[in-house]
Design a protein around this motif. Structure first.
Motif, PDB file in Angstrom:
ATOM      1  N   GLY A 198       0.779  -1.229   0.000  1.00 15.98           N
ATOM      2  CA  GLY A 198       0.000   0.000   0.000  1.00 15.98           C
ATOM      3  C   GLY A 198       0.808   1.274   0.000  1.00 15.98           C
ATOM      4  N   VAL A 199       2.131   1.183  -0.179  1.00 14.93           N
ATOM      5  CA  VAL A 199       2.986   2.371  -0.146  1.00 14.93           C
ATOM      6  C   VAL A 199       3.019   3.020  -1.536  1.00 14.93           C
ATOM      7  N   ASP A 200       2.913   4.338  -1.561  1.00 17.50           N
ATOM      8  CA  ASP A 200       2.977   5.090  -2.811  1.00 17.50           C
ATOM      9  C   ASP A 200       4.441   5.389  -3.130  1.00 17.50           C
TER      10      ASP A 200
ATOM     11  N   LEU B 278      10.271   6.701  -7.529  1.00 17.33           N
ATOM     12  CA  LEU B 278      10.402   6.067  -8.837  1.00 17.33           C
ATOM     13  C   LEU B 278      10.461   7.125  -9.945  1.00 17.33           C
ATOM     14  N   GLY B 279       9.687   8.192  -9.793  1.00 16.65           N
ATOM     15  CA  GLY B 279       9.748   9.274 -10.770  1.00 16.65           C
ATOM     16  C   GLY B 279      11.118   9.935 -10.798  1.00 16.65           C
ATOM     17  N   ARG B 280      11.685  10.158  -9.620  1.00 15.93           N
ATOM     18  CA  ARG B 280      13.036  10.748  -9.562  1.00 15.93           C
ATOM     19  C   ARG B 280      14.052   9.836 -10.232  1.00 15.93           C
ATOM     20  N   PHE B 281      13.931   8.545  -9.967  1.00 17.50           N
ATOM     21  CA  PHE B 281      14.859   7.598 -10.568  1.00 17.50           C
ATOM     22  C   PHE B 281      14.713   7.562 -12.087  1.00 17.50           C
TER      23      PHE B 281
ATOM     24  N   ALA C 109       8.439   8.940 -16.236  1.00 20.88           N
ATOM     25  CA  ALA C 109       8.490   9.712 -14.992  1.00 20.88           C
ATOM     26  C   ALA C 109       7.485  10.855 -15.029  1.00 20.88           C
ATOM     27  N   VAL C 110       7.387  11.538 -16.159  1.00 12.58           N
ATOM     28  CA  VAL C 110       6.440  12.644 -16.286  1.00 12.58           C
ATOM     29  C   VAL C 110       5.013  12.143 -16.109  1.00 12.58           C
ATOM     30  N   ARG C 111       4.672  11.053 -16.778  1.00  7.72           N
ATOM     31  CA  ARG C 111       3.304  10.527 -16.656  1.00  7.72           C
ATOM     32  C   ARG C 111       2.980  10.167 -15.200  1.00  7.72           C
ATOM     33  N   ARG C 112       3.909   9.504 -14.553  1.00 13.00           N
ATOM     34  CA  ARG C 112       3.694   9.076 -13.172  1.00 13.00           C
ATOM     35  C   ARG C 112       3.559  10.281 -12.242  1.00 13.00           C
ATOM     36  N   LEU C 113       4.423  11.272 -12.436  1.00 15.58           N
ATOM     37  CA  LEU C 113       4.444  12.421 -11.533  1.00 15.58           C
ATOM     38  C   LEU C 113       3.297  13.393 -11.798  1.00 15.58           C
TER      39      LEU C 113
ATOM     40  N   TRP D 181       1.022  14.676  -8.850  1.00 10.76           N
ATOM     41  CA  TRP D 181       0.792  16.105  -8.618  1.00 10.76           C
ATOM     42  C   TRP D 181      -0.701  16.404  -8.465  1.00 10.76           C
ATOM     43  N   ARG D 182      -1.523  15.773  -9.288  1.00 13.31           N
ATOM     44  CA  ARG D 182      -2.960  15.982  -9.151  1.00 13.31           C
ATOM     45  C   ARG D 182      -3.469  15.429  -7.822  1.00 13.31           C
ATOM     46  N   ARG D 183      -2.848  14.367  -7.353  1.00 11.44           N
ATOM     47  CA  ARG D 183      -3.319  13.713  -6.130  1.00 11.44           C
ATOM     48  C   ARG D 183      -2.835  14.416  -4.869  1.00 11.44           C
ATOM     49  N   GLN D 184      -1.565  14.782  -4.854  1.00  9.86           N
ATOM     50  CA  GLN D 184      -1.009  15.437  -3.660  1.00  9.86           C
ATOM     51  C   GLN D 184       0.129  16.377  -4.090  1.00  9.86           C
ATOM     52  N   PRO D 185      -0.242  17.645  -4.321  1.00  9.80           N
ATOM     53  CA  PRO D 185       0.686  18.610  -4.914  1.00  9.80           C
ATOM     54  C   PRO D 185       1.637  19.254  -3.911  1.00  9.80           C
ATOM     55  N   GLY D 186       2.545  18.462  -3.372  1.00 11.97           N
ATOM     56  CA  GLY D 186       3.537  19.006  -2.454  1.00 11.97           C
ATOM     57  C   GLY D 186       4.761  19.532  -3.185  1.00 11.97           C
ATOM     58  N   THR D 187       5.630  20.208  -2.436  1.00  9.24           N
ATOM     59  CA  THR D 187       6.840  20.801  -3.006  1.00  9.24           C
ATOM     60  C   THR D 187       7.751  19.746  -3.629  1.00  9.24           C
ATOM     61  N   ALA D 188       7.914  18.610  -2.967  1.00  7.22           N
ATOM     62  CA  ALA D 188       8.795  17.569  -3.501  1.00  7.22           C
ATOM     63  C   ALA D 188       8.304  17.055  -4.846  1.00  7.22           C
ATOM     64  N   VAL D 189       6.986  16.937  -4.996  1.00  5.97           N
ATOM     65  CA  VAL D 189       6.434  16.471  -6.273  1.00  5.97           C
ATOM     66  C   VAL D 189       6.617  17.536  -7.349  1.00  5.97           C
ATOM     67  N   ALA D 190       6.443  18.794  -6.987  1.00  7.29           N
ATOM     68  CA  ALA D 190       6.652  19.879  -7.955  1.00  7.29           C
ATOM     69  C   ALA D 190       8.085  19.856  -8.480  1.00  7.29           C
ATOM     70  N   ASP D 191       9.036  19.694  -7.589  1.00  2.00           N
ATOM     71  CA  ASP D 191      10.441  19.634  -8.008  1.00  2.00           C
ATOM     72  C   ASP D 191      10.689  18.440  -8.924  1.00  2.00           C
ATOM     73  N   ALA D 192      10.202  17.258  -8.523  1.00  2.00           N
ATOM     74  CA  ALA D 192      10.455  16.048  -9.313  1.00  2.00           C
ATOM     75  C   ALA D 192       9.802  16.133 -10.682  1.00  2.00           C
ATOM     76  N   LEU D 193       8.570  16.652 -10.734  1.00  3.13           N
ATOM     77  CA  LEU D 193       7.888  16.771 -12.017  1.00  3.13           C
ATOM     78  C   LEU D 193       8.579  17.789 -12.917  1.00  3.13           C
ATOM     79  N   GLY D 194       8.984  18.911 -12.341  1.00  3.65           N
ATOM     80  CA  GLY D 194       9.715  19.899 -13.138  1.00  3.65           C
ATOM     81  C   GLY D 194      10.981  19.322 -13.733  1.00  3.65           C
ATOM     82  N   TRP D 195      11.732  18.562 -12.947  1.00  2.00           N
ATOM     83  CA  TRP D 195      12.981  17.978 -13.439  1.00  2.00           C
ATOM     84  C   TRP D 195      12.709  16.919 -14.509  1.00  2.00           C
ATOM     85  N   ALA D 196      11.691  16.107 -14.312  1.00  2.04           N
ATOM     86  CA  ALA D 196      11.358  15.096 -15.316  1.00  2.04           C
ATOM     87  C   ALA D 196      10.959  15.752 -16.638  1.00  2.04           C
TER      88      ALA D 196
END
Length: 473
Positions: free
Chosen positions: A343-345, A350-353, A363-367, A371-386
């Protein structure tokens, strides 16, 4: 259900003085606070002149209920004890709640996601037996959701726990984590303010330190963690606070101080695997590569988190060891699959990797979903980099700005986040902001990554010196 805030002496109706003006409160105050919590528990004293030492299960019980780290052997004793209790008394809602929360902590400490379904069953059994006012089970479900990186569910459970027992301060750390994971920094601050009015002591100090760091107040964060470590009531608890202090020191680029904190944490609690991974980071930054590799491997032996495998793989890659790096990346994928079954997200790690070592488009598709589900700062950074790694630099910059813009919660000033923004700006030909952000990343922490810090230095050198011209009005 019993209201914890009504019995524990570390619950105060006023705001503690250290919060009004961050400073060291001293070790004696912290020890008295936590000691008061522990002495309230019915450890079965001898009735003689001196109190008997608490049994391992009792120590873990006190730690679990007050939100601090318990030693793994003590946790195992508590679980064995509560499993026996619920077999004999299947309608003991309190014991089901304690058992479920202990499973969560054991799963978190050992990175064993198979503990989480067992935790959920125990906690839901507690709720079915006592559906009203069961703040302990609701808080346990919030802790479980946070451990699974499901911050929306964690917030829902934490809010239900708060409604069931508004004066129970131990609910608020779960609410803070959930709000932070959702990018709701105002909500996290409000939860912290409420917690500070209700409670005091090492666990409260440590939780406040997390929020201070996220809000760009590193000095306050470090002072609060120092006070928490000074007031710890057990070696395992002190080790947890020293590990966090080491993490903050490393993120400021203070390699030696970070290493000292991590080494002390491992000395206090050899099962503190996060501190072993921290040693790996600090030793790599100090150029002690073989020792760093050994520390990472030891951390993975006891707590095989995908993030540790990613860090170790990148350290191997930075040293030109492609085979061992690929082995760690394979372990990362395997661990994410196993965690998902519990049950761990694992979308973020995995997106960062994938962005750097696999399929950036995947990675972009996953992130995007994350982002739609839980738009925290860490996800914003990872999605931007992907996005940047796929060549979508304009859209990438929008997310990198969210991760580093103080208005949107980027006050933490993370070196990797600022590095990502600088590289995206460089790709867009925005030389001045790229130069500024790359320099800032290296100023924040010149050793933030054995793989990416050298890239940042080379990119900054390639941008040249700042032109000697008057800035525009």
């Amino acid at each position: 259900m019993e209201n914890e805030a009504g019995t524990a002496p570390d619950v105060a109706p006023r705001q503690p003085s250290w919060y009004r003006r961050p400073r060291f409160v001293g070790p004696l105050a912290g020890c008295v606070v936590l000691g008061g919590v522990l002495l309230l528990w019915p450890f079965g004293g001898s009735g003689g002149g001196g109190a008997a030492a608490p049994a391992p299960g009792a120590r873990a019980h006190a730690a679990v209920r007050t939100g601090v780290t318990a030693a793994l052997p003590d946790l195992a004793a508590l679980i064995e004890e509560r499993e026996g209790r619920v077999r004999e008394h299947p309608r003991d809602a309190r014991s089901w709640a304690v058992l479920g929360t202990a499973y969560v902590e054991q799963g978190r400490r050992t990175a064993d996601a198979t503990r989480f379904p067992k935790a959920e069953r125990a906690l839901r059994t507690s709720l079915s037996v006592a559906p009203r006012g069961n703040a302990e089970a609701l808080g346990g479900l919030a802790a479980l959701a946070n451990a699974r990186q499901d911050f929306r569910a964690a917030k829902t459970w934490a809010e239900r726990a708060r409604a069931a027992a508004p004066g129970r301060w131990t609910t608020y750390p779960q609410l803070i984590d959930a709000c932070t994971g959702l990018g709701d920094y105002k909500g996290a601050q409000a939860a912290l303010d409420r917690m500070l009015r209700l409670g005091s002591g090492p666990a409260v100090l440590a939780r406040a330190a997390d929020v201070y760091w996220e809000r760009g107040r590193p000095e306050d964060a470090q002072a609060a963690l120092s006070d928490a470590a000074a007031g710890a009531g057990s070696p395992a608890e002190e080790a947890a606070w020293r590990e966090r202090a080491g993490r903050l020191a490393f993120e400021r680029g203070e390699r030696e101080e970070a290493l000292r904190s991590f080494e002390e944490a491992v000395r206090l609690d050899p099962d503190q695997r996060a501190a072993l991974a921290g040693q790996g980071r600090a030793l790599a930054a100090l150029g002690r590569t073989e020792e760093a590799l050994s520390a990472y491997r030891a951390a993975l032996d006891g707590q095989p988190l995908p993030q540790y495998a990613l860090e170790l793989g990148e350290l191997y890659e930075a040293r030109g060891l492609a085979g061992p790096a690929a082995e760690q990346y394979g372990l990362l994928r395997e661990r994410v699959r196993e965690d998902t079954a519990g049950g761990v997200d694992g979308a973020l790690v995995l997106g960062r990797f994938e962005a750097d070592h696999g399929d950036p488009a995947a990675a972009v598709r996953r992130l995007r979903v994350e982002w739609r589900r839980q738009p925290g700062t860490a996800v914003a950074d990872a999605l931007g980099w992907a996005l940047h790694r796929t060549g979508a630099h304009e859209e990438a910059l929008r997310f990198a700005a969210i991760a580093t813009d103080r208005v949107h919660g980027g006050a933490v000033r993370s070196a990797p986040y600022v590095y990502h923004r600088g590289m995206i700006e460089r790709a867009l030909g925005k030389s001045a902001p790229a130069r500024r952000h790359l320099a800032e990343a290296l100023r924040l922490n010149p050793y933030f990554s054995p793989l990416h810090a050298p890239v940042a230095r080379a990119a900054l050198a390639g941008l040249g010196e700042v032109p000697d011209v008057e800035p525009p009005e």
